[in-house]
Design a protein around this motif. Structure first.
Motif, short mmCIF file in Angstrom:
data_model
loop_
_atom_site.label_atom_id
_atom_site.label_comp_id
_atom_site.label_asym_id
_atom_site.label_seq_id
_atom_site.Cartn_x
_atom_site.Cartn_y
_atom_site.Cartn_z
N ALA A 48 0.93 7.40 0.45
CA ALA A 48 0.79 6.94 1.84
C ALA A 48 0.07 7.93 2.74
CB ALA A 48 2.17 6.63 2.41
N PHE A 49 0.29 9.23 2.52
CA PHE A 49 -0.17 10.21 3.50
C PHE A 49 -1.27 11.15 3.01
CE2 PHE A 49 4.47 9.69 4.81
CZ PHE A 49 4.18 8.68 5.71
N VAL A 50 -1.62 11.07 1.73
CA VAL A 50 -2.66 11.97 1.22
C VAL A 50 -3.77 11.16 0.53
CG1 VAL A 50 -3.18 14.04 -0.11
CG2 VAL A 50 -0.89 13.75 0.88
N ALA A 51 -3.42 10.42 -0.51
CA ALA A 51 -4.43 9.67 -1.26
C ALA A 51 -5.12 8.62 -0.39
CB ALA A 51 -3.79 9.01 -2.48
N PHE A 52 -4.35 7.92 0.42
CA PHE A 52 -4.94 6.88 1.28
C PHE A 52 -5.85 7.50 2.33
CE2 PHE A 52 -4.04 3.43 4.66
CZ PHE A 52 -5.21 2.77 4.35
N LYS A 56 -9.98 6.81 3.03
CA LYS A 56 -10.54 6.40 4.31
C LYS A 56 -11.70 7.27 4.77
CE LYS A 56 -6.41 6.26 6.30
NZ LYS A 56 -5.34 6.07 7.32
N ILE A 57 -11.72 8.53 4.34
CA ILE A 57 -12.80 9.42 4.80
C ILE A 57 -13.83 9.71 3.71
CG2 ILE A 57 -11.22 10.51 6.44
CD1 ILE A 57 -11.31 13.01 4.57
N ASP A 58 -13.68 9.09 2.56
CA ASP A 58 -14.50 9.45 1.40
C ASP A 58 -16.01 9.34 1.66
OD1 ASP A 58 -14.84 10.38 -1.17
OD2 ASP A 58 -14.76 8.41 -2.09
N THR A 59 -16.43 8.27 2.33
CA THR A 59 -17.87 8.09 2.54
C THR A 59 -18.41 9.03 3.62
OG1 THR A 59 -17.40 6.28 4.09
CG2 THR A 59 -17.84 5.69 1.79
N ARG A 233 9.87 -5.39 9.09
CA ARG A 233 9.44 -4.02 9.36
C ARG A 233 10.19 -3.03 8.47
NH1 ARG A 233 6.80 -3.98 14.35
NH2 ARG A 233 6.05 -1.94 13.66
N SER A 234 9.42 -2.19 7.80
CA SER A 234 9.96 -1.11 6.97
C SER A 234 8.84 -0.12 6.74
CB SER A 234 10.47 -1.64 5.62
OG SER A 234 9.40 -2.10 4.82
N LEU A 235 9.17 1.05 6.22
CA LEU A 235 8.14 2.05 5.96
C LEU A 235 7.14 1.54 4.93
CD1 LEU A 235 6.96 4.85 6.35
CD2 LEU A 235 8.59 5.72 4.65
N GLN A 236 7.66 0.94 3.84
CA GLN A 236 6.77 0.44 2.79
C GLN A 236 5.82 -0.62 3.34
OE1 GLN A 236 10.04 0.85 2.60
NE2 GLN A 236 10.71 1.47 0.55
N ASN A 237 6.36 -1.53 4.15
CA ASN A 237 5.51 -2.59 4.69
C ASN A 237 4.53 -2.06 5.73
OD1 ASN A 237 6.40 -4.70 3.12
ND2 ASN A 237 7.89 -5.45 4.61
N GLU A 238 4.92 -1.01 6.44
CA GLU A 238 3.99 -0.43 7.41
C GLU A 238 2.82 0.25 6.68
OE1 GLU A 238 2.58 0.37 11.28
OE2 GLU A 238 4.02 -1.06 10.43
N VAL A 239 3.12 0.92 5.57
CA VAL A 239 2.06 1.52 4.75
C VAL A 239 1.12 0.43 4.25
CG1 VAL A 239 1.58 2.70 2.57
CG2 VAL A 239 3.41 3.53 4.05
N MET A 240 1.69 -0.68 3.78
CA MET A 240 0.87 -1.77 3.27
C MET A 240 0.09 -2.47 4.38
SD MET A 240 0.95 -1.88 0.02
CE MET A 240 1.08 -0.10 -0.02
N ARG A 241 0.67 -2.52 5.58
CA ARG A 241 -0.04 -3.11 6.72
C ARG A 241 -1.31 -2.31 7.01
NH1 ARG A 241 -1.09 -2.08 11.70
NH2 ARG A 241 0.18 -0.18 11.69
N GLU A 242 -1.18 -0.98 7.04
CA GLU A 242 -2.34 -0.14 7.30
C GLU A 242 -3.40 -0.30 6.20
OE1 GLU A 242 -2.09 3.91 8.28
OE2 GLU A 242 -1.25 3.51 10.26
N ARG A 243 -2.92 -0.37 4.96
CA ARG A 243 -3.88 -0.50 3.85
C ARG A 243 -4.58 -1.87 3.91
NH1 ARG A 243 -5.34 2.42 -0.20
NH2 ARG A 243 -6.39 1.44 -1.95
N ALA A 244 -3.81 -2.91 4.17
CA ALA A 244 -4.40 -4.25 4.25
C ALA A 244 -5.44 -4.31 5.37
CB ALA A 244 -3.31 -5.29 4.48
N GLN A 245 -5.13 -3.73 6.51
CA GLN A 245 -6.08 -3.73 7.62
C GLN A 245 -7.35 -2.96 7.26
OE1 GLN A 245 -3.65 -2.16 10.86
NE2 GLN A 245 -3.41 -4.20 11.71
N TRP A 246 -7.18 -1.83 6.59
CA TRP A 246 -8.35 -1.03 6.20
C TRP A 246 -9.21 -1.78 5.18
CZ3 TRP A 246 -9.18 1.52 1.32
CH2 TRP A 246 -10.32 2.33 1.30
#
Length: 255
Positions: A48-52, A56-59, A233-246
């Motif tokens: 959630a906090f390193v690989a993702f 996001k900044i790879d390019t 709402r949960s931590l796991q779902n919030e992580v997935m929300r950010e990933r889905a939006q990205w």
């Protein structure tokens, strides 16, 4: 922390919690539940906090992204080590039996070992995904699959679809993997989550729709994930929300 839906607060609190839990585990190395918690914590933090963040900044900043992937790999390795040590303590010879299966005396897990095997598999898969330039490690992907399969044989419903989703991800990732089989795992994960977990939908979008170049399904799955993450709402779902939006914001580059 799983009930916390503020990602920034979770990020800030996680480092202390992980270090403290790890220090306690060193004093009580045979404590399976604590080992499970520590392995899960390092795996989730890395994802959630390193690989993702690296993705996001790879390019824009590939050098920094590469450094972040190296850090994520170390965290995944740490998680994997904690889970495997606990499995070895609860089942002496576990590591050797995992690497050299004996058809006459097949390795089996107890229900209490299933969570450790799940996190051992997930962390190894994450470690490998961050280390594509390490062929010896990449060659260990079958071990990740073997760990997940052992957990599956004992408790296929583990984690309200988390294990089924991992099985789908690993099936989709392996050389010669079956897309229909991966889709079946993802569909089972979605059913087991009972509309409360966004993760299986995001995993199916990335593991099935993206390689099939099915943009419509990809977007539909991610929109469903967003709706679930908003409703539950949960931590796991919030992580997935950010990933889905990205992923949705990157759809033109992905297709």
């Amino acid at each position: 922390m799983s009930s916390e839906d503020d990602l920034q607060l979770a990020r800030e609190a996680s480092a202390f919690y992980l270090k403290f839990s790890e220090s306690v585990l060193k004093e009580t190395p045979g404590h399976l539940k604590l080992a499970e918690s520590v392995s899960a914590g390092f795996t989730q933090y890395a994802y959630a906090f390193v690989a993702f963040d690296a993705e996001k900044i790879d390019t824009k900043n590939p050098k920094v992204a590469a450094q972040m992937r190296e850090r994520a790999a170390r965290l995944y390795a740490r998680a994997h080590r904690h889970a495997m040590v606990a499995l070895e303590r609860s089942h002496p010879g576990f590591g050797d039996a995992l690497r050299k299966p004996d058809t006459k005396n097949p390795l089996q897990l107890t229900k209490t070992q299933v969570p450790l095997a799940y996190w051992a598999a997930a962390s190894l898969g994450g470690w490998i995904s961050m280390s594509k330039d390490a062929p010896d490690l990449v060659a260990d992907l079958p071990l990740s699959m073997r760990l997940a399969e052992l957990a599956w044989q004992t408790n296929p419903t583990y984690g309200q679809g988390a294990l089924a989703s991992l099985m789908g991800t690993l099936e989709a990732a392996k050389v010669g993997g079956s897309r229909p089989k991966a889709q079946a795992y993802f569909d089972q994960a979605i059913a087991l989550s009972q509309g409360k977990e966004a993760g299986p939908l995001v995993a199916k979008a990335e593991g099935v729709a993206l390689p099939a170049e099915d943009r419509k399904q990809f977007e539909q799955l991610l929109q469903q994930a967003l709706a679930i993450s908003q409703a539950h709402r949960s931590l796991q779902n919030e992580v997935m929300r950010e990933r889905a939006q990205w992923l949705l914001s990157s759809v033109d580059e992905l297709f």
